[in-house]
Design an enzyme around this catalytic site. Structure first.
Site, mmCIF file in Angstrom:
data_model
loop_
_atom_site.group_PDB
_atom_site.id
_atom_site.type_symbol
_atom_site.label_atom_id
_atom_site.label_comp_id
_atom_site.label_asym_id
_atom_site.label_seq_id
_atom_site.Cartn_x
_atom_site.Cartn_y
_atom_site.Cartn_z
ATOM 1 N N LYS A 22 -54.913 8.877 -0.230
ATOM 2 C CA LYS A 22 -55.417 9.024 -1.603
ATOM 3 C C LYS A 22 -55.414 7.661 -2.297
ATOM 4 O O LYS A 22 -56.406 7.261 -2.911
ATOM 5 C CB LYS A 22 -54.538 9.982 -2.385
ATOM 6 C CG LYS A 22 -54.734 9.918 -3.895
ATOM 7 C CD LYS A 22 -53.815 10.836 -4.661
ATOM 8 C CE LYS A 22 -52.448 10.292 -4.905
ATOM 9 N NZ LYS A 22 -52.271 9.454 -6.109
ATOM 10 N N ASN A 23 -54.310 6.915 -2.162
ATOM 11 C CA ASN A 23 -54.169 5.674 -2.925
ATOM 12 C C ASN A 23 -54.944 4.499 -2.344
ATOM 13 O O ASN A 23 -55.013 3.442 -2.971
ATOM 14 C CB ASN A 23 -52.684 5.321 -3.092
ATOM 15 C CG ASN A 23 -51.995 6.294 -4.043
ATOM 16 O OD1 ASN A 23 -52.659 7.104 -4.715
ATOM 17 N ND2 ASN A 23 -50.682 6.269 -4.081
ATOM 18 N N CYS A 116 -47.824 9.312 -18.069
ATOM 19 C CA CYS A 116 -47.864 10.556 -17.284
ATOM 20 C C CYS A 116 -46.402 10.999 -17.169
ATOM 21 O O CYS A 116 -45.500 10.383 -17.713
ATOM 22 C CB CYS A 116 -48.489 10.318 -15.911
ATOM 23 S SG CYS A 116 -47.408 9.422 -14.801
ATOM 24 N N ARG A 121 -46.415 4.105 -17.935
ATOM 25 C CA ARG A 121 -47.537 3.622 -17.123
ATOM 26 C C ARG A 121 -48.484 2.688 -17.894
ATOM 27 O O ARG A 121 -49.671 2.934 -18.025
ATOM 28 C CB ARG A 121 -48.327 4.779 -16.532
ATOM 29 C CG ARG A 121 -47.542 5.859 -15.833
ATOM 30 C CD ARG A 121 -46.862 5.421 -14.559
ATOM 31 N NE ARG A 121 -47.753 5.077 -13.484
ATOM 32 C CZ ARG A 121 -48.283 5.944 -12.627
ATOM 33 N NH1 ARG A 121 -48.078 7.217 -12.787
ATOM 34 N NH2 ARG A 121 -49.063 5.534 -11.640
ATOM 35 N N ASP A 307 -42.877 6.420 -3.994
ATOM 36 C CA ASP A 307 -43.587 7.681 -3.769
ATOM 37 C C ASP A 307 -42.909 8.556 -2.718
ATOM 38 O O ASP A 307 -43.342 9.681 -2.502
ATOM 39 C CB ASP A 307 -45.042 7.414 -3.347
ATOM 40 C CG ASP A 307 -45.834 6.817 -4.473
ATOM 41 O OD1 ASP A 307 -46.953 6.336 -4.221
ATOM 42 O OD2 ASP A 307 -45.338 6.800 -5.615
ATOM 43 N N ARG A 399 -53.356 17.315 -6.352
ATOM 44 C CA ARG A 399 -53.925 16.005 -6.688
ATOM 45 C C ARG A 399 -53.837 15.054 -5.499
ATOM 46 O O ARG A 399 -54.638 14.142 -5.366
ATOM 47 C CB ARG A 399 -53.188 15.386 -7.868
ATOM 48 C CG ARG A 399 -53.343 16.147 -9.155
ATOM 49 C CD ARG A 399 -52.792 15.367 -10.306
ATOM 50 N NE ARG A 399 -53.301 13.996 -10.280
ATOM 51 C CZ ARG A 399 -52.971 13.085 -11.195
ATOM 52 N NH1 ARG A 399 -52.152 13.395 -12.161
ATOM 53 N NH2 ARG A 399 -53.472 11.875 -11.138
HETATM 54 C C1 EPZ Z 1 -49.702 2.987 -7.841
HETATM 55 O O1 EPZ Z 1 -49.641 3.271 -9.229
HETATM 56 C C2 EPZ Z 1 -49.789 4.330 -7.132
HETATM 57 N N1 EPZ Z 1 -51.000 5.030 -7.565
HETATM 58 C C3 EPZ Z 1 -48.549 5.175 -7.467
HETATM 59 O O2 EPZ Z 1 -48.643 6.373 -6.692
HETATM 60 C C4 EPZ Z 1 -47.313 4.395 -7.020
HETATM 61 O O3 EPZ Z 1 -46.166 5.134 -7.381
HETATM 62 C C5 EPZ Z 1 -47.287 3.025 -7.704
HETATM 63 O O4 EPZ Z 1 -48.514 2.304 -7.407
HETATM 64 C C6 EPZ Z 1 -46.126 2.167 -7.224
HETATM 65 O O5 EPZ Z 1 -46.197 2.006 -5.840
HETATM 66 C C7 EPZ Z 1 -52.188 4.642 -7.047
HETATM 67 O O6 EPZ Z 1 -52.277 3.750 -6.221
HETATM 68 C C8 EPZ Z 1 -53.386 5.403 -7.513
HETATM 69 P P1 EPZ Z 1 -48.027 -0.036 -10.588
HETATM 70 P P2 EPZ Z 1 -49.827 2.073 -10.300
HETATM 71 O O7 EPZ Z 1 -49.061 -0.625 -11.481
HETATM 72 O O8 EPZ Z 1 -50.730 1.049 -9.746
HETATM 73 C C9 EPZ Z 1 -45.474 -1.383 -14.344
HETATM 74 C C10 EPZ Z 1 -48.572 8.666 -6.298
HETATM 75 O O9 EPZ Z 1 -47.612 9.448 -6.318
HETATM 76 N N2 EPZ Z 1 -46.750 -1.851 -14.887
HETATM 77 O O10 EPZ Z 1 -47.789 -0.656 -9.248
HETATM 78 O O11 EPZ Z 1 -50.165 2.693 -11.595
HETATM 79 C C11 EPZ Z 1 -45.413 0.137 -14.209
HETATM 80 O O12 EPZ Z 1 -45.005 0.724 -15.429
HETATM 81 C C12 EPZ Z 1 -48.729 7.626 -7.379
HETATM 82 O O13 EPZ Z 1 -49.463 8.654 -5.400
HETATM 83 C C13 EPZ Z 1 -46.750 -2.509 -16.123
HETATM 84 O O14 EPZ Z 1 -45.709 -2.675 -16.758
HETATM 85 O O15 EPZ Z 1 -48.353 1.498 -10.372
HETATM 86 C C14 EPZ Z 1 -44.395 0.325 -13.106
HETATM 87 O O16 EPZ Z 1 -43.092 0.221 -13.648
HETATM 88 C C15 EPZ Z 1 -47.683 7.789 -8.484
HETATM 89 N N3 EPZ Z 1 -47.932 -2.943 -16.636
HETATM 90 C C16 EPZ Z 1 -44.633 -0.883 -12.193
HETATM 91 O O17 EPZ Z 1 -45.344 -1.843 -12.988
HETATM 92 C C17 EPZ Z 1 -49.125 -2.767 -15.961
HETATM 93 O O18 EPZ Z 1 -50.177 -3.223 -16.471
HETATM 94 C C18 EPZ Z 1 -45.471 -0.566 -10.960
HETATM 95 O O19 EPZ Z 1 -46.660 0.064 -11.410
HETATM 96 C C19 EPZ Z 1 -49.103 -2.114 -14.713
HETATM 97 C C20 EPZ Z 1 -47.905 -1.670 -14.188
#
Ligand code: EPZ
Length: 420
Positions: A22-23, A116, A121, A307, A399
């Site tokens: 998915k990701n 979420c 996020r 995850d 999802r």
């Molecule tokens: C991706 O989300 C995945 N989703 C998530 O999988 C996964 O948990 C996550 O990466 C971490 O590995 C997809 O790929 C669609 P991040 P993403 O930006 O990209 C902070 C699942 O279960 N952050 O890597 O949204 C954020 O709050 C889902 O399949 C900022 O502060 O995660 C978090 O603490 C859930 N500012 C950390 O970085 C930003 O602009 C990592 O988030 C962006 C992120």
């Protein structure tokens, strides 16, 4: 609404075919926005989030044709550049269209994805990077309004935090930008690697693929010819089924899986007592009768993935001893804990650290899914709980898991999808 009814069985056995990731699929579908041709994507999983993103692209004027586990996406007919709240609110990864649309059209509006269940996020890192590339961004009435009338310009971007979709967004924006973009502290997840590999094979030269420093040579607005490709296997779906084998003490074989993407997950399962037979495309788990306790800290790839945290927490409830699991990426990713406690698990939370005193018998009851991976943790617990476990609100599960109950039933689990 559907729910899953789960009854414990003696053990499971057989093969489970792992679907496309998915990701990986989500950024790859967004990537079609920078393509000049129609793109044939194979091995897409049948999950709600993929349908949501394809619907978003169709709403913007792209042509999407589904046939079995592949889709043909042609964005040459794409004319709209506004991703509206009604779609974005259901799938926050819609933010992935911001970079490519802005790079291609010079303007884009995307509803702020909002938080979420697992956390706030934010997308501040995505926006700051695009501003560094010359975009003018303002937030108004819940929407991100971005313009780049003179196109995006390559530059050096240093991410304060490692962000998976943030890295993907900027890679796609940089692909059409003028000049070179260097991303420092880039995400190294296999899903980001595949996006870079496909763009690189299509003429967008990218150096450092798989490392924390990516250098993207932009095409200066020239759209890209993208060959047909197949989505990599879903490492989180695979890890979830390995946990199903471990928690039920069943030997299971996963097929169409890439074990290289599961290093930290396999290592933790080995520490808990399982052993494995691994070939090019399969993993067979040989579970131990006694599950050993574990210490886990979630971090970015290649370390242990957040995850997989919920699934291992469910497994830890059956370990002989006390396990410690620390969640370092998201501020609210323990909502499965209260539901597992209702099933009889002995878990205590102190901030972002869970202490699990294993070896407790779990009793089936009605439980509620709260987010995608929490849902799968409750299913795992249901597989070993006495009595009947009903997992409600499984739209969360749908999802990101392709036909989970069918795949489990095929290896002997007693899992039924029923209507409330
Ligand atoms: C991706 O989300 C995945 N989703 C998530 O999988 C996964 O948990 C996550 O990466 C971490 O590995 C997809 O790929 C669609 P991040 P993403 O930006 O990209 C902070 C699942 O279960 N952050 O890597 O949204 C954020 O709050 C889902 O399949 C900022 O502060 O995660 C978090 O603490 C859930 N500012 C950390 O970085 C930003 O602009 C990592 O988030 C962006 C992120």
């Amino acid at each position: 609404m559907d729910y899953l009814q789960i009854k414990r069985v003696k053990s499971l056995s057989g093969n489970i075919k792992i679907s496309g990731a998915k990701n990986a699929s989500l950024p790859l579908i967004a990537m079609t926005i920078v393509a000049k041709n129609s793109v044939n994507i194979k091995n897409l999983p049948h999950v709600a989030d993929i349908n949501t993103l394809l619907k978003l692209l169709s709403n913007l004027g792209a042509y999407c044709e589904f046939c079995d586990d592949r889709v043909i996406v042609d964005t040459s007919t794409l004319t709209q550049t506004k991703a509206t709240y009604d779609i974005v609110k259901t799938m926050r990864a819609s933010i992935l269209v911001l970079g490519p649309i802005l790079a291609r059209f010079g303007h884009c509006e995307v509803s702020l994805p909002g938080g979420c269940a697992i956390g706030q996020r934010p997308v501040d890192l995505h926006l700051k990077a695009l501003e560094q590339m010359g975009a003018k961004i303002n937030i108004e009435a819940g929407y991100i309004h971005a313009i780049a009338p003179n196109g995006l310009k390559g530059c050096e971007i240093i991410f304060d935090k490692i962000t998976v979709t943030g890295t993907a967004n900027i890679v796609m924006a940089a692909a059409l930008a003028s000049g070179e973009t260097t991303i420092v502290n880039a995400a190294r997840e296999p899903e980001v690697v595949q996006l870079c590999e496909i763009l690189n094979a299509s003429g967008v030269k990218i150096e450092g693929i798989g490392t924390a420093v990516l250098k993207i040579h932009g095409t200066n607005g020239e759209l890209v010819d993208i060959e047909e490709f197949s989505v990599i296997p879903d490492r989180i779906e695979a890890g979830t089924y390995l946990c199903a084998g471990a928690i039920t003490r069943s030997e299971l074989t996963l097929t169409h899986v890439n074990s290289h993407h599961l290093g930290s997950v396999l290592a933790k399962l080995e520490e808990m007592g399982s052993t494995f037979t691994i070939t090019q495309e399969t993993i067979t788990i040989h579970p131990s009768k006694v599950i050993k306790p574990i210490k886990i800290v979630t971090q970015e790839y290649p370390a242990f993935p957040t995850d997989m945290q919920a699934q291992f927490l469910a497994l830890a409830t059956q370990a002989k001893g006390t396990s410690i699991i620390e969640e370092k990426l998201f501020e609210n990713r323990f909502m499965h804990v209260s539901e597992l406690q209702r099933m009889g698990a002995d878990i205590s939370l102190n901030g972002n650290v869970a202490t699990i005193n294993g070896g407790t018998k779990l009793s089936g009851t009605d439980v509620m899914a709260t987010d995608l991976r929490a849902s799968s943790a409750l299913v795992l617990a249901g597989l070993v709980a006495d009595g009947i476990t009903n997992v409600h609100r499984i739209y969360h599960l749908d999802r990101g898991y392709d036909a989970l109950e069918k795949k489990l039933e095929a290896v002997g689990a007693n899992v039924k999808r029923l209507k409330e």
